[in-house]
Design a protein around this motif. Structure first.
Motif, PDB file in Angstrom:
ATOM      1  N   GLY A  34       6.778  15.336  -1.328  1.00 34.08           N
ATOM      2  CA  GLY A  34       6.373  16.653  -1.814  1.00 34.08           C
ATOM      3  C   GLY A  34       7.390  17.251  -2.760  1.00 34.08           C
ATOM      4  N   VAL A  35       8.662  17.131  -2.409  1.00 35.55           N
ATOM      5  CA  VAL A  35       9.713  17.696  -3.259  1.00 35.55           C
ATOM      6  C   VAL A  35       9.812  16.937  -4.582  1.00 35.55           C
ATOM      7  N   VAL A  36       9.786  15.609  -4.509  1.00 38.73           N
ATOM      8  CA  VAL A  36       9.964  14.802  -5.722  1.00 38.73           C
ATOM      9  C   VAL A  36       8.754  14.884  -6.643  1.00 38.73           C
ATOM     10  N   SER A  37       7.552  14.656  -6.101  1.00 41.12           N
ATOM     11  CA  SER A  37       6.351  14.701  -6.946  1.00 41.12           C
ATOM     12  C   SER A  37       6.078  16.119  -7.433  1.00 41.12           C
ATOM     13  N   GLY A  38       6.294  17.105  -6.559  1.00 35.92           N
ATOM     14  CA  GLY A  38       6.130  18.492  -6.982  1.00 35.92           C
ATOM     15  C   GLY A  38       7.148  18.877  -8.036  1.00 35.92           C
ATOM     16  N   GLY A  39       8.382  18.360  -7.885  1.00 34.42           N
ATOM     17  CA  GLY A  39       9.405  18.629  -8.890  1.00 34.42           C
ATOM     18  C   GLY A  39       9.070  18.015 -10.226  1.00 34.42           C
ATOM     19  N   ALA A  40       8.559  16.781 -10.194  1.00 37.81           N
ATOM     20  CA  ALA A  40       8.162  16.124 -11.446  1.00 37.81           C
ATOM     21  C   ALA A  40       7.041  16.888 -12.132  1.00 37.81           C
ATOM     22  N   ALA A  41       6.071  17.353 -11.345  1.00 40.34           N
ATOM     23  CA  ALA A  41       4.960  18.121 -11.916  1.00 40.34           C
ATOM     24  C   ALA A  41       5.437  19.451 -12.481  1.00 40.34           C
ATOM     25  N   THR A  42       6.356  20.088 -11.777  1.00 39.05           N
ATOM     26  CA  THR A  42       6.886  21.375 -12.238  1.00 39.05           C
ATOM     27  C   THR A  42       7.617  21.218 -13.567  1.00 39.05           C
ATOM     28  N   VAL A  43       8.446  20.199 -13.665  1.00 36.32           N
ATOM     29  CA  VAL A  43       9.170  19.928 -14.918  1.00 36.32           C
ATOM     30  C   VAL A  43       8.185  19.643 -16.043  1.00 36.32           C
ATOM     31  N   ALA A  44       7.150  18.853 -15.745  1.00 40.33           N
ATOM     32  CA  ALA A  44       6.158  18.519 -16.770  1.00 40.33           C
ATOM     33  C   ALA A  44       5.418  19.761 -17.249  1.00 40.33           C
ATOM     34  N   VAL A  45       5.019  20.617 -16.308  1.00 34.66           N
ATOM     35  CA  VAL A  45       4.315  21.855 -16.674  1.00 34.66           C
ATOM     36  C   VAL A  45       5.197  22.735 -17.547  1.00 34.66           C
ATOM     37  N   TYR A  46       6.449  22.880 -17.157  1.00 34.41           N
ATOM     38  CA  TYR A  46       7.354  23.728 -17.933  1.00 34.41           C
ATOM     39  C   TYR A  46       7.621  23.134 -19.314  1.00 34.41           C
ATOM     40  N   ALA A  47       7.813  21.807 -19.364  1.00 33.62           N
ATOM     41  CA  ALA A  47       8.122  21.155 -20.635  1.00 33.62           C
ATOM     42  C   ALA A  47       6.962  21.261 -21.619  1.00 33.62           C
ATOM     43  N   VAL A  48       5.744  21.152 -21.112  1.00 30.59           N
ATOM     44  CA  VAL A  48       4.576  21.128 -21.987  1.00 30.59           C
ATOM     45  C   VAL A  48       4.044  22.526 -22.288  1.00 30.59           C
ATOM     46  N   LEU A  49       4.038  23.406 -21.292  1.00 27.09           N
ATOM     47  CA  LEU A  49       3.304  24.663 -21.416  1.00 27.09           C
ATOM     48  C   LEU A  49       4.174  25.903 -21.649  1.00 27.09           C
ATOM     49  N   SER A  60       0.822  -1.220   0.000  1.00 26.60           N
ATOM     50  CA  SER A  60       0.000   0.000   0.000  1.00 26.60           C
ATOM     51  C   SER A  60       0.848   1.258   0.000  1.00 26.60           C
ATOM     52  N   THR A  61       2.013   1.214   0.657  1.00 23.36           N
ATOM     53  CA  THR A  61       2.905   2.379   0.661  1.00 23.36           C
ATOM     54  C   THR A  61       3.322   2.745  -0.757  1.00 23.36           C
ATOM     55  N   TRP A  62       3.746   1.748  -1.508  1.00 15.80           N
ATOM     56  CA  TRP A  62       4.224   1.998  -2.868  1.00 15.80           C
ATOM     57  C   TRP A  62       3.080   2.431  -3.788  1.00 15.80           C
ATOM     58  N   TRP A  63       1.905   1.835  -3.612  1.00 15.73           N
ATOM     59  CA  TRP A  63       0.760   2.241  -4.427  1.00 15.73           C
ATOM     60  C   TRP A  63       0.348   3.681  -4.140  1.00 15.73           C
ATOM     61  N   CYS A  64       0.350   4.053  -2.871  1.00 15.02           N
ATOM     62  CA  CYS A  64      -0.018   5.429  -2.512  1.00 15.02           C
ATOM     63  C   CYS A  64       0.987   6.437  -3.056  1.00 15.02           C
ATOM     64  N   LEU A  65       2.270   6.104  -2.971  1.00 14.02           N
ATOM     65  CA  LEU A  65       3.293   7.008  -3.494  1.00 14.02           C
ATOM     66  C   LEU A  65       3.185   7.151  -5.012  1.00 14.02           C
ATOM     67  N   ALA A  66       2.958   6.031  -5.690  1.00 12.63           N
ATOM     68  CA  ALA A  66       2.806   6.083  -7.146  1.00 12.63           C
ATOM     69  C   ALA A  66       1.573   6.892  -7.527  1.00 12.63           C
ATOM     70  N   ALA A  67       0.465   6.656  -6.816  1.00 12.95           N
ATOM     71  CA  ALA A  67      -0.766   7.397  -7.109  1.00 12.95           C
ATOM     72  C   ALA A  67      -0.582   8.885  -6.870  1.00 12.95           C
ATOM     73  N   ALA A  68       0.110   9.245  -5.792  1.00 10.12           N
ATOM     74  CA  ALA A  68       0.328  10.657  -5.485  1.00 10.12           C
ATOM     75  C   ALA A  68       1.158  11.337  -6.574  1.00 10.12           C
ATOM     76  N   THR A  69       2.187  10.660  -7.043  1.00 10.49           N
ATOM     77  CA  THR A  69       3.055  11.248  -8.067  1.00 10.49           C
ATOM     78  C   THR A  69       2.321  11.424  -9.394  1.00 10.49           C
ATOM     79  N   VAL A  70       1.618  10.375  -9.822  1.00  9.74           N
ATOM     80  CA  VAL A  70       0.872  10.455 -11.085  1.00  9.74           C
ATOM     81  C   VAL A  70      -0.209  11.523 -10.997  1.00  9.74           C
ATOM     82  N   LEU A  71      -0.930  11.543  -9.871  1.00 13.92           N
ATOM     83  CA  LEU A  71      -1.998  12.527  -9.699  1.00 13.92           C
ATOM     84  C   LEU A  71      -1.443  13.946  -9.660  1.00 13.92           C
ATOM     85  N   MET A  72      -0.293  14.109  -9.033  1.00 22.29           N
ATOM     86  CA  MET A  72       0.336  15.426  -8.973  1.00 22.29           C
ATOM     87  C   MET A  72       0.681  15.938 -10.370  1.00 22.29           C
ATOM     88  N   VAL A  73       1.294  15.087 -11.177  1.00 21.26           N
ATOM     89  CA  VAL A  73       1.705  15.507 -12.521  1.00 21.26           C
ATOM     90  C   VAL A  73       0.490  15.811 -13.389  1.00 21.26           C
TER      91      VAL A  73
END
Length: 267
Positions: A124-139, A24-37
């Motif tokens: 927060g740092v990792v998932s937020g960083g991934a989302a930030t990179v994705a936003v910048y790369a796409v938009l 469940s730990t790994w599923w929650c972390l994966a879900a949080a990262t995907v949802l964040m991005v």
């Protein structure tokens, strides 16, 4: 090292192993990262579209801002992960072994909080960083008006604040989990604290209820992370430091309640 600190260290070590030994730990972390991005991309796209349509001169969007807004959705995946550190032991009966190994119950709760908090800062740092990179790369492309920017200092501060926000909310869930003991009860209380009750208070139209809603955990967290808008788009009437104080106060209250009930009740 004193005996007390040594026992706390052993309890922290045991909680660390338990946290990472369940799927469940790994599923929650994966879900949080995907949802964040995905949420950040959607929110960022909507914001950029509005900015292009309105054509406000000099308007810019920091790439981490959509990630900050996305925390309203992502927090529940992390709440689920944090609460399971407590409630899963009650469901399985493992709490008896935990309390036999560490009889001082406040130490058990402290160990769970000390394990969950740094993990959530990292998430927060990792998932937020991934989302930030994705936003910048796409938009950030010219086709979107070139309105998205990536200032290092602002982005770093946003990512750190997201990590602290997730840590405090997760520790709050640990305290509520110790008080409620069931996953369903904990999730219900956390949803009401984070989303349900603030929205209900806002809908009453009462000034007193509005002021109360502004001090609920999520709105306080948004203020701490630099947002100027509450859940309905209205202004938040206090500073980031005050937001952190309110959020920390809610977390401390949840831990105090969890500790009090954990001491009074049998496993």
């Amino acid at each position: 090292m004193s005996m007390g600190s040594g026992e706390l260290g052993r309890a922290v070590g045991a909680e660390w192993v338990k946290l990472w030994s369940v799927r469940s730990t790994w599923w929650c972390l994966a879900a949080a990262t995907v949802l964040m991005v995905l949420s950040a991309l959607m929110l960022g796209g909507a914001t950029v579209t509005d900015m292009v349509r309105e054509g406000v001169a000099g308007a810019r969007l920091t790439a981490s801002e959509p990630a900050v807004s996305a925390t309203s959705f992502v927090q529940f995946a992390l709440v689920a992960m944090a609460m399971l550190a407590v409630t899963s032991e009650y469901a399985s009966g493992g709490i008896r072994a935990t309390l036999q190994a560490t009889p001082i119950r406040g130490r058990v709760l402290a160990a769970k909080a000390l394990v969950v908090a740094p993990v959530m800062v990292a998430v927060g740092v990792v998932s937020g960083g991934a989302a930030t990179v994705a936003v910048y790369a796409v938009l950030s492309a010219d086709v979107f008006g070139g309105l998205v920017e990536l200032p290092p200092a602002e982005v770093a501060l946003d990512l750190l604040r997201m990590g602290v926000f997730f840590a405090l909310v997760a520790v709050m869930a640990v305290g509520v989990g110790a008080a409620m003991r069931s996953a369903a009860g904990t999730l219900t209380v956390m949803f009401m604290l984070l989303m349900g009750l603030p929205l209900m208070l806002l809908m009453t139209g009462s000034q007193a209820a509005l002021e109360a809603s502004m001090r609920m955990p999520l709105v306080a967290g948004l203020a701490f992370m630099g947002s100027t808008d509450n859940l309905t788009g209205g202004p938040i009437p206090y500073t980031a430091a005050e937001g952190l104080a309110w959020l920390a106060g809610w977390t401390a209250a949840a831990l105090a309640a969890g500790h009090a009930l954990l001491r009074r009740r049998d496993a």
